[in-house]
Design a protein around this motif. Sequence first.
Motif, PDB file in Angstrom:
ATOM      1  N   VAL A   5      40.352  53.664  33.799  1.00  0.00           N
ATOM      2  CA  VAL A   5      41.236  54.119  34.864  1.00  0.00           C
ATOM      3  C   VAL A   5      42.359  53.101  35.052  1.00  0.00           C
ATOM      4  N   SER A   6      43.572  53.578  35.189  1.00  0.00           N
ATOM      5  CA  SER A   6      44.699  52.665  35.388  1.00  0.00           C
ATOM      6  C   SER A   6      44.440  51.763  36.586  1.00  0.00           C
ATOM      7  N   GLY A   7      44.587  50.457  36.391  1.00  0.00           N
ATOM      8  CA  GLY A   7      44.350  49.479  37.436  1.00  0.00           C
ATOM      9  C   GLY A   7      42.972  48.863  37.393  1.00  0.00           C
ATOM     10  N   SER A   8      42.023  49.470  36.636  1.00  0.00           N
ATOM     11  CA  SER A   8      40.679  48.895  36.545  1.00  0.00           C
ATOM     12  C   SER A   8      40.718  47.597  35.752  1.00  0.00           C
ATOM     13  N   ARG A   9      39.764  46.715  36.017  1.00  0.00           N
ATOM     14  CA  ARG A   9      39.785  45.369  35.459  1.00  0.00           C
ATOM     15  C   ARG A   9      38.702  45.214  34.392  1.00  0.00           C
ATOM     16  N   GLU A  73      29.567  41.888  49.992  1.00  0.00           N
ATOM     17  CA  GLU A  73      28.408  42.440  50.692  1.00  0.00           C
ATOM     18  C   GLU A  73      28.112  43.862  50.233  1.00  0.00           C
ATOM     19  N   ALA A  74      29.147  44.560  49.793  1.00  0.00           N
ATOM     20  CA  ALA A  74      28.969  45.931  49.304  1.00  0.00           C
ATOM     21  C   ALA A  74      30.107  46.272  48.359  1.00  0.00           C
ATOM     22  N   VAL A  75      29.864  47.296  47.558  1.00  0.00           N
ATOM     23  CA  VAL A  75      30.885  47.756  46.615  1.00  0.00           C
ATOM     24  C   VAL A  75      30.989  49.273  46.730  1.00  0.00           C
ATOM     25  N   LEU A  81      38.281  53.346  40.956  1.00  0.00           N
ATOM     26  CA  LEU A  81      38.512  51.915  41.124  1.00  0.00           C
ATOM     27  C   LEU A  81      37.507  51.346  42.127  1.00  0.00           C
ATOM     28  N   LEU A  82      37.168  50.079  41.943  1.00  0.00           N
ATOM     29  CA  LEU A  82      36.198  49.416  42.795  1.00  0.00           C
ATOM     30  C   LEU A  82      36.880  48.707  43.958  1.00  0.00           C
ATOM     31  N   VAL A  83      36.218  48.723  45.096  1.00  0.00           N
ATOM     32  CA  VAL A  83      36.670  47.979  46.273  1.00  0.00           C
ATOM     33  C   VAL A  83      35.506  47.104  46.709  1.00  0.00           C
ATOM     34  N   TYR A  84      35.751  45.785  46.774  1.00  0.00           N
ATOM     35  CA  TYR A  84      34.708  44.849  47.174  1.00  0.00           C
ATOM     36  C   TYR A  84      34.814  44.596  48.680  1.00  0.00           C
ATOM     37  N   VAL A  85      33.694  44.802  49.371  1.00  0.00           N
ATOM     38  CA  VAL A  85      33.666  44.730  50.827  1.00  0.00           C
ATOM     39  C   VAL A  85      32.972  43.448  51.255  1.00  0.00           C
ATOM     40  N   GLY A  86      33.641  42.676  52.125  1.00  0.00           N
ATOM     41  CA  GLY A  86      33.064  41.460  52.672  1.00  0.00           C
ATOM     42  C   GLY A  86      32.812  41.599  54.155  1.00  0.00           C
ATOM     43  N   ALA A  87      32.534  40.504  54.806  1.00  0.00           N
ATOM     44  CA  ALA A  87      32.203  40.532  56.233  1.00  0.00           C
ATOM     45  C   ALA A  87      33.400  40.940  57.072  1.00  0.00           C
ATOM     46  N   GLU A  88      34.601  40.486  56.715  1.00  0.00           N
ATOM     47  CA  GLU A  88      35.751  40.726  57.576  1.00  0.00           C
ATOM     48  C   GLU A  88      36.912  41.416  56.856  1.00  0.00           C
ATOM     49  N   PRO A  92      40.426  45.154  46.862  1.00  0.00           N
ATOM     50  CA  PRO A  92      40.444  46.097  45.731  1.00  0.00           C
ATOM     51  C   PRO A  92      40.455  45.316  44.412  1.00  0.00           C
ATOM     52  N   GLU A  93      39.851  45.899  43.395  1.00  0.00           N
ATOM     53  CA  GLU A  93      39.782  45.185  42.122  1.00  0.00           C
ATOM     54  C   GLU A  93      41.164  44.949  41.520  1.00  0.00           C
ATOM     55  N   THR A  94      42.142  45.757  41.905  1.00  0.00           N
ATOM     56  CA  THR A  94      43.504  45.542  41.393  1.00  0.00           C
ATOM     57  C   THR A  94      44.097  44.229  41.856  1.00  0.00           C
ATOM     58  N   LEU A  95      43.549  43.655  42.952  1.00  0.00           N
ATOM     59  CA  LEU A  95      44.083  42.411  43.508  1.00  0.00           C
ATOM     60  C   LEU A  95      43.217  41.203  43.167  1.00  0.00           C
ATOM     61  N   LEU A  96      42.276  41.361  42.235  1.00  0.00           N
ATOM     62  CA  LEU A  96      41.459  40.228  41.806  1.00  0.00           C
ATOM     63  C   LEU A  96      42.314  39.176  41.121  1.00  0.00           C
ATOM     64  N   SER A  97      41.894  37.928  41.189  1.00  0.00           N
ATOM     65  CA  SER A  97      42.598  36.850  40.496  1.00  0.00           C
ATOM     66  C   SER A  97      42.583  37.109  38.998  1.00  0.00           C
ATOM     67  N   ASN A  98      43.707  36.847  38.357  1.00  0.00           N
ATOM     68  CA  ASN A  98      43.802  37.032  36.898  1.00  0.00           C
ATOM     69  C   ASN A  98      43.122  35.912  36.125  1.00  0.00           C
ATOM     70  N   PHE A  99      42.716  34.862  36.826  1.00  0.00           N
ATOM     71  CA  PHE A  99      42.162  33.687  36.154  1.00  0.00           C
ATOM     72  C   PHE A  99      40.637  33.663  36.182  1.00  0.00           C
ATOM     73  N   ILE A 100      40.011  34.742  36.641  1.00  0.00           N
ATOM     74  CA  ILE A 100      38.548  34.789  36.648  1.00  0.00           C
ATOM     75  C   ILE A 100      38.043  34.816  35.209  1.00  0.00           C
ATOM     76  N   SER A 101      37.029  34.012  34.913  1.00  0.00           N
ATOM     77  CA  SER A 101      36.436  34.002  33.575  1.00  0.00           C
ATOM     78  C   SER A 101      34.956  34.324  33.687  1.00  0.00           C
ATOM     79  N   PHE A 102      34.358  34.733  32.572  1.00  0.00           N
ATOM     80  CA  PHE A 102      32.993  35.228  32.575  1.00  0.00           C
ATOM     81  C   PHE A 102      32.222  34.665  31.389  1.00  0.00           C
ATOM     82  N   SER A 103      30.907  34.593  31.544  1.00  0.00           N
ATOM     83  CA  SER A 103      30.033  34.215  30.434  1.00  0.00           C
ATOM     84  C   SER A 103      28.638  34.710  30.733  1.00  0.00           C
ATOM     85  N   LYS A 104      27.763  34.711  29.690  1.00  0.00           N
ATOM     86  CA  LYS A 104      26.461  35.320  29.850  1.00  0.00           C
ATOM     87  C   LYS A 104      25.289  34.475  29.365  1.00  0.00           C
ATOM     88  N   PRO A 105      25.420  33.201  29.097  1.00  0.00           N
ATOM     89  CA  PRO A 105      24.278  32.487  28.514  1.00  0.00           C
ATOM     90  C   PRO A 105      23.042  32.489  29.399  1.00  0.00           C
TER      91      PRO A 105
END
Length: 938
Positions: A5-9, A73-75, A81-88, A92-105
């Motif tokens: 989907v356009s905008g998905s990360r 706290e919830a998704v 598109l995903l929206v991440y819900v916090g306490a306050e 939206p996933e479109t506004l996530l930092s572009n510098f997030i990195s991932f790994s799986k070891p």
Amino acid sequence: MNDFVSGSRWISEPEPELGLGMVLSADQRRVTMLFHASGETRIYARQGAPLVRVHFQPGDTVQSHEGWSLQVEAVREEQGLLVYVGAERELPETLLSNFISFSKPQERLFAGQTDPQRLFALRLETLEQAAAARQSELRGLVGARVDLLPHQLWIAHEVAERYAPRVLLADEVGLGKTIEAGLILHRMLVSGRAGRALIVVPEPLINQWFLEMRRRFNLAFSIYDEERCLEGGADDNPFLAEQLILCGRDWLTASPQRLEEAAAAGWDVLVVDEAHHLAWEPGAPSPAYLAVEQLAASAAGLLLLTATPEQLGPNGHFARLRLLDPDRFHDLDVFRHESQAYRKVARIADALLSYRPLDLADLDELRACLGEKAGDETLEAVSLPGADGEAARQALIEALLDRHGTGRVLFRNTRAAMPNFPQRIPRPQALPCPAQYAALPASLTPEREYRDADTPWWRIDPRVDALLELLAGGEKVLLICARRETVLELETALRLRSGVATALFHEDMNLLARDRAAAWFAEPDGARVLLCSEIGSEGRNFQFAHHLFLFDLPENPDLLEQRIGRLDRIGQSEDIQLHIPYLTGSAQEVLYRWYAQGLDAFARYARAADAVYERLRAPLREALNGRGDVEALLTQTATLREELGAELERGRDRLLELHSCRSQPAGELAERIADQDADPALAAFLERLFDHFGVDHEEHSADAHILHASERMLTAAFPALPEEGLTATFSRSRALARDDMAFLSWDHPLVNGAIELLLGAEHGNCALVAWRGRSPEEAPDLLLEAVYVLECIAPGALQADRFLPPTALRVVIDPHLKECSEHWAGELISAGCSDVPAAAVREALADRRLRRMLDAAAIAAGQHAEQVIQQALVRMQLTLTPEVERLRALATVNPNVRATEIDFAEQRIAELHQALSAARPRFDALRVVLKADVQADR
């Protein structure tokens, strides 16, 4: 949740360093991703795209592109598109930092998916080797299949480091302008300074350039012509379909549509060969000049290549400089005036270099040129004997080099300034003209006009007998003649009249066949003679041979020099024997005498030959046709040669020559590359990679190996390894002698591809081991060895990896959450431990301490990362700040320093500071060490 989907990360599995990607568009076949952090766009086939959807879970902490964090706290999902819900607040996933990195070891560890520790060690070694290669100052220079000639390496090193370099490469014939341009291109492309390049050359040179770029630099250019452009459809700009394009100058000039498309495509580097053919006069530029001018205006960098001396064409020289920088070189009269001032500086430099005393006028000129840079004490010290005088002399030369006229945009090495050229030994043979040729005295190639169905020409031509006599001596002989038909018939003559092994090289052979013929000729026990048509005089290096048989002579002296240049090259180990048979009483004798007595073109390089030819072409042709006065022509030719030669020598710019090759640092650069060539580390490292991936490697011959896929290959295809296999060598000298062998270096696509293949997947990122026998007394019952990769995600043009390449950070955590990597070296653990199956130690893996140790490892890695980042920032400032200060000072006295260069240098420091400061460690691999008695549970 796997829809594009356009905008998905998403994140790229093989290229995690690109950062977080966003879907720009997707259809049934393709997905277009934008990786904001690295400024890269990728297009993937939808089926099998190596992309993983980013989906955080409750409990995770995520960061926005504005820098604030949110604990999930919830998704929820909104239109795919995903929206991440916090306490306050929500993110939206479109506004996530572009510098997030991932790994799986850690996920693999707790799932019981582990690798042998030898593979863990290989992964760590690969990270370290990749970082060293990317940070090396030799990057992009070491991998070229070229002789280590200091002047070529120096030019490439100097030019490729500039922002969008725009320079004129004007070395004399035989000094390797094509190689210099290739080195610059290769260094810029490998380092990320450039991504798109267009090469424009005269049509006869297209194949030569294509071969040189592919054979020497592993650069796969696409050859463009009208047929190639029509393949992409009428609506698309065909020049956007490829990154590296090679095309003919006349084709672009003749097609306004293709020229417009090429200019609109945008290029990081434009290369134009034979630039002296771009005719220009005030108010009357040629169509070819206008075409290149249009391309140059839309290209960031520009490399112009020409061997024509500026002294023989001031208008043309100005026109070429105008292409490089139209703002700086805007007025011909101003340029002529400045050129006179440059000559004064060059004359003073020549006096300094020749240790001649300076008079009062010279000292006044130096003060005017250098201003405060040249203090009176320095000027007076030049006349002192010993070290003080030498130091002052060198200081003045350095200052003049920095500020001299066109020095920053023009590089010109001359044979007069180059050592190590071989001697040419002309061996003329005056042969009787056969009676059958009597009716063809004006022909330079009478064999082509000879007609006799019963007796082929090669049975009556004494030049064939002279060739057979030469071959009887056992030497390798390169023969070049004008026509393909002559080559084919000479091969028949040698086959029937001798048993000499013969190879052919002509334009009707495809590129692969010509390569194989050249390789066979290069082999010590290969072909004894290579029979070439005129195409053999273009670009090839046959310097392992020392005998050139000129079966006929070309009318154009430039073409003769090209023929001789196949052997007469820097690095030639022996004198060159030029065998020149000619038929007496014919046009061949006239032409031989014109070259030998008029131009003196056989015994030495005739610098003014081309200019003499242009002026005397008409009387030369009259003499060849038997209608002119040969003796008068020879006298006129010799006189003109002396006059033009003296003019060239008077105009010789020693300062420019010194700028074009700084002998000491250039020599040191060549030595460092030679040292890396001799280092066996790459061969040993690749052997381990080959063994892991299932690439068979067997010895071919001394310094050469055959690589091919085996039945146990871990991957469907191995980077840069053809299906039929590959013959490769780590020896530069062997690679130079054998074009059919790949030259493996840290720059080679196979090496870089193998590194990316290993690091882009999970190979070795999780190992589980236990001490063999009894654990060391001081060893705790649990150790966690974690490897993080500190990555700086930045556009390639910044070359951030010069200061901070992806760097492995190793930390070892004990059960008390203390960092103890200095006490537990990786080699110590590897030597004392054995692999343990995860199934045998399920309880140990469930130990809650492991998760706390993972958290402690992340904290320790972050602390290490801050230290490394600070060191990188210091290195960057120490490297780049002096260059900015130098450019500012230089711009006040040398207008060839462009304001855009200074702006770029300042902006680069600011952007690098931001990018380096934002670097974050990414968890890449782990090894868990258990106590010895767990082995009993197997």
